[in-house]
Design an enzyme around this catalytic site. Structure first.
Site, PDB file in Angstrom:
ATOM      1  N   ASP A 104      16.095  39.076  -7.551  1.00 13.16           N
ATOM      2  CA  ASP A 104      15.850  39.338  -6.118  1.00 13.16           C
ATOM      3  C   ASP A 104      17.116  39.626  -5.300  1.00 13.16           C
ATOM      4  OD1 ASP A 104      15.044  35.790  -5.689  1.00 13.16           O
ATOM      5  OD2 ASP A 104      17.010  36.795  -5.707  1.00 13.16           O
ATOM      6  N   HIS A 119      18.534  38.893 -16.137  1.00 14.93           N
ATOM      7  CA  HIS A 119      17.300  39.696 -16.246  1.00 14.93           C
ATOM      8  C   HIS A 119      17.337  40.952 -15.382  1.00 14.93           C
ATOM      9  CE1 HIS A 119      15.238  35.674 -17.466  1.00 14.93           C
ATOM     10  NE2 HIS A 119      15.934  36.180 -18.444  1.00 14.93           N
ATOM     11  N   CYS A 127      17.883  55.550 -15.244  1.00 18.82           N
ATOM     12  CA  CYS A 127      17.282  56.803 -15.721  1.00 18.82           C
ATOM     13  C   CYS A 127      16.830  56.613 -17.170  1.00 18.82           C
ATOM     14  CB  CYS A 127      18.298  57.942 -15.638  1.00 18.82           C
ATOM     15  SG  CYS A 127      17.694  59.456 -16.393  1.00 18.82           S
ATOM     16  N   GLY A 188      15.700  25.197 -10.288  1.00 18.84           N
ATOM     17  CA  GLY A 188      14.526  26.031 -10.048  1.00 18.84           C
ATOM     18  C   GLY A 188      14.086  26.898 -11.204  1.00 18.84           C
ATOM     19  N   SER A 190      11.682  26.789 -14.957  1.00 19.65           N
ATOM     20  CA  SER A 190      10.763  26.021 -15.811  1.00 19.65           C
ATOM     21  C   SER A 190      11.389  25.788 -17.179  1.00 19.65           C
ATOM     22  CB  SER A 190       9.437  26.768 -15.936  1.00 19.65           C
ATOM     23  OG  SER A 190       9.670  28.107 -16.368  1.00 19.65           O
ATOM     24  N   ALA A 232      15.333  22.716  -4.160  1.00 17.48           N
ATOM     25  CA  ALA A 232      16.734  23.140  -4.191  1.00 17.48           C
ATOM     26  C   ALA A 232      17.328  23.202  -2.787  1.00 17.48           C
ATOM     27  CB  ALA A 232      16.832  24.514  -4.854  1.00 17.48           C
TER      28      ALA A 232
HETATM   29  N1  APR Z   1      13.293  24.211  -5.608  1.00 17.12           N
HETATM   30  C1  APR Z   1      13.579  24.062  -6.938  1.00 17.12           C
HETATM   31  N2  APR Z   1      12.697  24.382  -7.930  1.00 17.12           N
HETATM   32  C2  APR Z   1      11.486  24.841  -7.555  1.00 17.12           C
HETATM   33  C3  APR Z   1      11.118  24.993  -6.183  1.00 17.12           C
HETATM   34  C4  APR Z   1      12.096  24.657  -5.193  1.00 17.12           C
HETATM   35  N3  APR Z   1      11.836  24.765  -3.902  1.00 17.12           N
HETATM   36  N4  APR Z   1       9.832  25.461  -6.135  1.00 17.12           N
HETATM   37  C5  APR Z   1       9.413  25.593  -7.438  1.00 17.12           C
HETATM   38  N5  APR Z   1      10.404  25.214  -8.285  1.00 17.12           N
HETATM   39  C6  APR Z   1      10.403  25.203  -9.751  1.00 17.12           C
HETATM   40  C7  APR Z   1       9.032  25.068 -10.395  1.00 17.12           C
HETATM   41  O1  APR Z   1       8.655  23.712 -10.518  1.00 17.12           O
HETATM   42  C8  APR Z   1       9.265  25.736 -11.753  1.00 17.12           C
HETATM   43  O2  APR Z   1       9.704  24.772 -12.714  1.00 17.12           O
HETATM   44  O3  APR Z   1      10.894  26.442 -10.172  1.00 17.12           O
HETATM   45  C9  APR Z   1      10.404  26.715 -11.490  1.00 17.12           C
HETATM   46  C10 APR Z   1      10.001  28.188 -11.538  1.00 17.12           C
HETATM   47  O4  APR Z   1       9.640  28.459 -12.855  1.00 17.12           O
HETATM   48  P1  APR Z   1       9.106  29.923 -13.268  1.00 17.12           P
HETATM   49  O5  APR Z   1       8.133  30.386 -12.290  1.00 17.12           O
HETATM   50  O6  APR Z   1       8.719  29.827 -14.696  1.00 17.12           O
HETATM   51  O7  APR Z   1      10.406  30.842 -13.092  1.00 17.12           O
HETATM   52  P2  APR Z   1      11.683  30.985 -14.048  1.00 17.12           P
HETATM   53  O8  APR Z   1      11.981  29.737 -14.779  1.00 17.12           O
HETATM   54  O9  APR Z   1      12.756  31.560 -13.245  1.00 17.12           O
HETATM   55  O10 APR Z   1      11.147  32.109 -15.100  1.00 17.12           O
HETATM   56  C11 APR Z   1      12.057  32.590 -16.041  1.00 17.12           C
HETATM   57  O11 APR Z   1      10.492  34.257 -16.740  1.00 17.12           O
HETATM   58  O12 APR Z   1       8.863  35.572 -15.987  1.00 17.12           O
HETATM   59  C12 APR Z   1      10.126  35.604 -16.479  1.00 17.12           C
HETATM   60  O13 APR Z   1      11.905  37.117 -16.115  1.00 17.12           O
HETATM   61  C13 APR Z   1      11.108  36.171 -15.470  1.00 17.12           C
HETATM   62  O14 APR Z   1      13.264  35.310 -14.805  1.00 17.12           O
HETATM   63  C14 APR Z   1      11.933  34.953 -15.080  1.00 17.12           C
HETATM   64  C15 APR Z   1      11.819  34.063 -16.285  1.00 17.12           C
END
Ligand code: APR
Length: 252
Positions: A104, A119, A127, A188, A190, A232
């Site tokens: 983002d 990512h 291109c 932040g 998973s 966060a």
């Molecule tokens: N502050 C901190 N953590 C947060 C908050 C917050 N305010 N709100 C949600 N979370 C946590 C959730 O509990 C979750 O564990 O952020 C995490 C988001 O996890 P995902 O949605 O799985 O995102 P991410 O881990 O970045 O995914 C990894 O997967 O889909 C692909 O390429 C994409 O970069 C992405 C990658």
């Protein structure tokens, strides 16, 4: 939480090398949807149909319509206190590296300079013929699917899709910074998507302390030295404030 923050700040006072790994959660408080959270993108859309090379091959228009929507959504969002604290830490720790899974661009908008984007970035296009990468902040896009101004070939989002390899230079640097830091913040995410999810374990095996910040537990939580159940944008400012107070006291 308070005691843990105090002992973390005590550790940070003598720390010189810090790495931060972020995921979608750090942008949640800015209004950017996460992927696997309650209203996460992958709960509403099929990743296979939108974020894979074969999906793009079959229907580039559909894929671009989706990215155009995401770009429009992200364009209206601002960095939150979590992004801002991380940006400010570049000037506090002699060796500081930010590794993000996010596309983002909000870390850069908050002022972070050296951002390793594992990512890719949603504001960059590539291109499909020449492989050249360029910035594109047009929202909405005038043309869907957009075409290369030089050769007319299809442009694709400069994003790592499922099944694609990460840019090797970025991954190598991320592994290097992870295995040479003294403290790694994991904010932040998973912590399930590879190879990013491996970085905290590499850091820990190299002797680093792991600090997780996430309102929900993850597979990393039991492994981390500190695991803060919070947002966060709330926990990072707390740590930052105590750290700055501690360094003021040290000066006095
Ligand atoms: N502050 C901190 N953590 C947060 C908050 C917050 N305010 N709100 C949600 N979370 C946590 C959730 O509990 C979750 O564990 O952020 C995490 C988001 O996890 P995902 O949605 O799985 O995102 P991410 O881990 O970045 O995914 C990894 O997967 O889909 C692909 O390429 C994409 O970069 C992405 C990658």
């Amino acid at each position: 939480m308070n005691e843990d923050i105090d002992s973390l700040v005590h550790l940070l006072k003598s720390t010189r090398r810090v790495a931060v790994l972020t995921g979608a959660g750090i942008s949640a408080e800015s209004g950017v949807p996460t992927f696997r959270g309650k209203d996460g993108l992958w709960r509403r859309y099929r990743a296979e149909g939108l974020a894979t090379p074969s999906a793009f091959h079959q229907n580039p228009k559909l894929v671009w319509e989706w990215y155009d929507w995401r770009r429009g959504l992200i364009a209206s969002k601002e960095p939150n206190p979590g992004h801002k604290v991380i940006a400010s830490w570049e000037n506090i720790f002699p060796s500081f590296h930010l590794i993000t899974q996010n596309v983002d661009g909000l870390h850069q908008k908050a002022g972070s300079k050296n951002v390793l984007e594992l990512h890719g970035n949603i504001w960059k296009v590539r291109c499909t013929e020449e492989g050249s990468v360029s910035e594109n902040y047009q929202t909405p896009l005038n043309e869907i699917p957009p075409r290369c101004p030089d050769c007319g070939a299809l442009l694709r989002p400069h994003i790592v899709w499922f099944g694609e390899a990460l840019p090797s230079s970025v991954l190598q640097k991320s592994l290097l910074f992870s295995s040479s830091c003294e403290v790694m913040f994991v904010v932040g995410t998973s912590a399930v998507v590879q190879p990013a999810a491996t970085l905290p374990y590499s850091a820990s095996e190299a002797g680093a302390k792991i600090v997780e910040i996430n309102p929900a537990a993850t597979p990393l939580s039991t492994y981390a030295d500190f695991s803060f159940r919070g947002k966060a944008g709330e926990v990072l400012p707390l740590v930052d404030e105590r750290l700055r107070t501690a360094s003021e006291e040290r000066k006095d």
